[in-house]
Structure formats: C-alpha cells, structure tokens
Motif scaffolding. Structure first.
Motif, PDB file in Angstrom:
ATOM      1  N   GLU A 179      56.067  -3.660  37.423  1.00 21.88           N
ATOM      2  CA  GLU A 179      56.547  -4.933  36.877  1.00 21.88           C
ATOM      3  C   GLU A 179      57.399  -5.702  37.883  1.00 21.88           C
ATOM      4  OE1 GLU A 179      59.107  -6.533  32.988  1.00 21.88           O
ATOM      5  OE2 GLU A 179      59.133  -4.412  33.535  1.00 21.88           O
ATOM      6  N   SER A 180      58.355  -5.039  38.509  1.00 23.72           N
ATOM      7  CA  SER A 180      59.264  -5.742  39.418  1.00 23.72           C
ATOM      8  C   SER A 180      58.532  -6.251  40.659  1.00 23.72           C
ATOM      9  CB  SER A 180      60.432  -4.842  39.820  1.00 23.72           C
ATOM     10  OG  SER A 180      59.981  -3.677  40.470  1.00 23.72           O
ATOM     11  N   PHE A 181      57.588  -5.440  41.180  1.00 21.51           N
ATOM     12  CA  PHE A 181      56.815  -5.877  42.347  1.00 21.51           C
ATOM     13  C   PHE A 181      55.925  -7.066  42.004  1.00 21.51           C
ATOM     14  CE2 PHE A 181      57.775  -1.413  43.176  1.00 21.51           C
ATOM     15  CZ  PHE A 181      58.309  -1.493  44.454  1.00 21.51           C
ATOM     16  N   ALA A 187      56.511  -9.244  39.585  1.00 23.95           N
ATOM     17  CA  ALA A 187      57.387 -10.398  39.368  1.00 23.95           C
ATOM     18  C   ALA A 187      57.783 -11.044  40.690  1.00 23.95           C
ATOM     19  CB  ALA A 187      58.626  -9.970  38.592  1.00 23.95           C
ATOM     20  N   ASP A 188      58.010 -10.206  41.690  1.00 24.72           N
ATOM     21  CA  ASP A 188      58.382 -10.736  43.007  1.00 24.72           C
ATOM     22  C   ASP A 188      57.229 -11.511  43.637  1.00 24.72           C
ATOM     23  OD1 ASP A 188      60.310 -10.835  45.259  1.00 24.72           O
ATOM     24  OD2 ASP A 188      58.751  -9.697  46.298  1.00 24.72           O
ATOM     25  N   SER A 198      56.831 -14.977  41.698  1.00 23.31           N
ATOM     26  CA  SER A 198      58.067 -15.650  41.277  1.00 23.31           C
ATOM     27  C   SER A 198      57.997 -17.174  41.438  1.00 23.31           C
ATOM     28  CB  SER A 198      59.264 -15.091  42.044  1.00 23.31           C
ATOM     29  OG  SER A 198      59.100 -15.288  43.444  1.00 23.31           O
ATOM     30  N   TYR A 219      56.541 -10.608  30.525  1.00 23.97           N
ATOM     31  CA  TYR A 219      56.012  -9.399  31.138  1.00 23.97           C
ATOM     32  C   TYR A 219      55.978  -8.295  30.082  1.00 23.97           C
ATOM     33  CZ  TYR A 219      56.931 -11.642  35.658  1.00 23.97           C
ATOM     34  OH  TYR A 219      56.938 -12.500  36.727  1.00 23.97           O
TER      35      TYR A 219
END
Length: 417
Positions: free
Chosen positions: A192-194, A196-197, A200, A214
C-alpha cells in the motif's frame, strides 16, 4: 447537489456478544449507496434503554436518515418501541390496520393469535406504519423536522423486503439524492505505501468530485475511485479518464477491475492464449490448485496438480533429483526449478508452476526462517523464479504464496499470438 447522510443503528445484545453477525448493516449500506445516500456511521447498541436513547440523539446530530434494525419482538427484552415512544414523546396504541395484518398472518398459518402477538400491533402514535408483508413486526417511520427515523425488524429477509419495497422508495420521494458511482482498480505485487508513493501526484490532481481510497488485503491492494454528481454517464467518463492517467504510473501492478479475482484474470489470459497449466505445490498444500479450479470453465486450461509434500514424494512421485534435495534442500531455487519443469513435462502442459517453502510455525532454520517460500514458472521459453519472505502465520503464508504464483503466471505468459 446536497449530500444526504444516513446512520444505521443495530440493536441487540446478541450482536455485541458476538452470537449473531450483523449482516443487516452491511446489506443496508450497499442499498443506500445505490440510492445515492452516504452512510457516515454504523453503530451497534445493546438492550439498555439509556444507551438506545443516547444513540438516537447522537445519530440525529450527524445524519439526515437514521435506520434502526432489531428490538421489535414481542418479549420484554425488545426495547426499540418503548425507546422510540420516549424519544418522540408519545404513547403506544394498537394500530387497527397492523392488527388486521398480524391476525391474517397467523390465521393463514393455522395458528392462534396470542395476546403477546397482538401487542406487536401496538405502535408509537407518532409513527407511520410500514407494512411487513412477510412477518409480524411492522416497520415505523418517524419525521422529526427534516430528519427521518425508520425502525425495521432485525430478521434479515423481513428487513430486506421492507427496505426494497417501501423504505428506499419513500426516502427517494423525500430526498433528492446525488448519484454515487464507484470503480475498483485491483493491484497485486506492491504494498500500500509503495503504491501510494508511486501515484501520489496523480492522487493530488484528482478533481474535487472524485475521491480515492486504499483497500489493502492479503496479497493485493484495491483502489476505489468514488464519484458523486448528477450524471452517471459523466461520472463514468471522468473516472475512466483518471484510470487512463493512472495506468502508466501503476503499470503491471494493475491486474483487474471491479469484482475481478486474480485467479479469474489468470484463467482468462490462459484461455485467450489457448495454453494449459499444471501445478506442483508443496507448502501451499493444494490451495493454489483450489484457487485456479474455483473458476467455472477452468478445465479449459488446468490439467492437474501434484502435492509432493514429503521429500520422498518429491523424489519418487514427482522426480526431483535426490542430489538436488540433499545439496540445496526442498526450499531452494534449484529444487523449485526442477519441480516446475518436471510437472510441466509430466502433464504435457504448456506451463508448469511450483511452490516450496516453510509455511510455519515449525520447520525453520536460521538460514530459512518461517515464511521463506520459493515459487517458479516454467514454459518452453523460460523458467522464472521468485524468493518470497512472508509472515510468521501459516495461513497467511499459504494464501500469499498462492497469490504470488498467480501473479507470476500473469506477468510471465507469452504474448497473445
């Protein structure tokens, strides 16, 4: 267009004790979404008068519509009607129309109408009766200024029929609701964080009437684009336009849309290419084959599988070389390569895939901790392997390893001829 907000109150100790699953609130949320009504909160309240009254008051401050389920039975622990009387400062009175309907309900089933059943026709004088066509507890509609309270039975099939035939139509008569449209974009192989980056800047540039959420789950991340407006066609166009802008950023991580499951998408790709597949799975214990064959028509491309769990089965039944296992171990790249190549040859399939790993909680070594999994894809042109470092949880590892193989198939298939 003004947004219309709803809150759902589910009443009953059995919900809080975990004895009954609150499927009603889940279903109601979906129906309200289709009607353009946004659910802002779902609350579960036990069978205590003060808690119920407090929930009514708090919901009224937040929502235009308060939908209540449960607590309408004829016994002393059913408190919804008495609480509604207190909240709306009115009394209970036998509703003659409701009494006639309940009387007919029991008569048609050859049963006697008891006094306890008769009391189900006693309704708060401040409400409008909503007929329950398949049960004995009428619904109750209350107006308080520009707010609506609606109380329905907790029995799911009674509530659903009442919502569909009466409540939703009445709400749409009273409120002019916007159109809410969702599109789900499914991704796999990225956290998820990757993700989102990576997206962005795209997310920051979304128009104001489109919102992104998400929705991570085991092995995949869903992106939900939600649009709100007055034209469904315009919303669909705007969302499609944004997805086209997203594709170059998310690339191969996007595997499908809407309700597409990864195993369905992989099956479609195999069918389109007229390719067959066979599986050798050790640590996943048949789960990968289960996913593949859960899709109707999978016999078009799935030839079969073998589960060589033990060392001797890997050697004797599958055909992995003893020296490979002795030198590298079952959880290794050389072993997984042999497994994929051999199962492809054994089944005379176009593609062979394999899994071998330490699902846990036992079997680990310092060099190969729990969650170490090797997977492989093999066709006549190439053999592709991946080493995964997953979790300490056995079932999570089985699920994620199977998803990783499906994704490896998706990314490794030859182009459509």
């Amino acid at each position: 267009m003004k947004k219309i907000y709803a809150e759902i109150l589910a009443i009953g100790d059995e919900l809080l004790y975990g004895q009954t699953l609150d499927t009603n609130s889940h279903w109601i949320s979906g129906e309200l979404d289709k009607a353009g009504i946004k659910v802002i909160r779902r609350t579960t309240v036990g069978d205590l008068e003060q808690d119920i009254l407090t929930a009514f008051a708090e919901a009224e401050t937040r929502a235009d519509i308060i939908l209540i389920t449960g607590g309408l039975g004829p016994t002393s622990d059913d408190l919804t009607k008495p609480c509604l009387c207190k909240y709306f400062n009115c009394g209970l009175q036998i509703n003659e129309e409701a009494l006639a309907e309940i009387t007919q309900f029991f008569k048609s089933r050859g049963r006697e109408l008891t006094e306890l059943n008769r009391q189900q026709a006693a309704l708060p004088t401040a409400c409008t009766k909503i007929t329950n066509t398949i049960g004995t507890a009428p619904g109750m509609w209350f107006s308080k200024g520009d707010k609506i309270f609606m109380s329905m039975p907790g029995v799911p099939h009674e509530m659903k029929k009442m919502m569909t035939e009466s409540v939703i139509p009445k709400l749409l008569e009273k409120f002019k609701t916007p159109i809410i449209h969702h599109q789900i974009i499914k991704t796999v192989g990225i956290g998820e964080s990757f993700l989102a980056d990576k997206i962005s800047e795209w997310e920051k540039s979304l128009p104001g009437h489109l919102k992104l959420a998400y929705l991570p789950s085991l092995g995949e991340v869903k992106l939900r684009l939600t649009g709100m407006g007055s034209s469904l066609d315009d919303l669909k166009h705007d969302i499609a336009d944004q997805i086209n802008k997203l594709k170059p950023l998310a690339g191969d991580y996007i595997y499908g849309y809407g309700e597409d499951a990864l195993e369905f998408v992989v099956g479609q790709l195999l069918r389109e290419r007229r390719l067959t597949i066979s599986v050798a799975e050790s640590c996943t214990g048949g789960y990968l084959s289960h996913l593949i064959t859960s899709i109707p028509g999978s016999s078009d491309y799935f030839l079969g599988s073998i589960i060589p769990y033990a060392y001797e089965i890997k050697m004797r039944q599958l055909g992995v070389k003893p020296e490979t296992l002795e030198k590298y171990g079952a959880v290794s790249e050389p072993t997984i390569i042999e497994m994929a190549n051999i199962v492809r040859a054994k089944f005379n399939a176009d593609i062979g895939v394999a899994t071998s790993g330490i699902a846990g909680p036992g079997g680990a070594t310092p060099e190969k901790p729990v969650g170490t999994v090797w997977i492989a894809y093999s066709d006549k042109h190439q053999t592709v392997t991946r080493k995964l470092q997953l979790s300490k949880d056995r079932m999570i590892n089985i699920r994620m390893a199977s998803m990783a193989v499906l994704n490896l198939i998706r990314l490794s298939l030859p182009p459509k001829s």
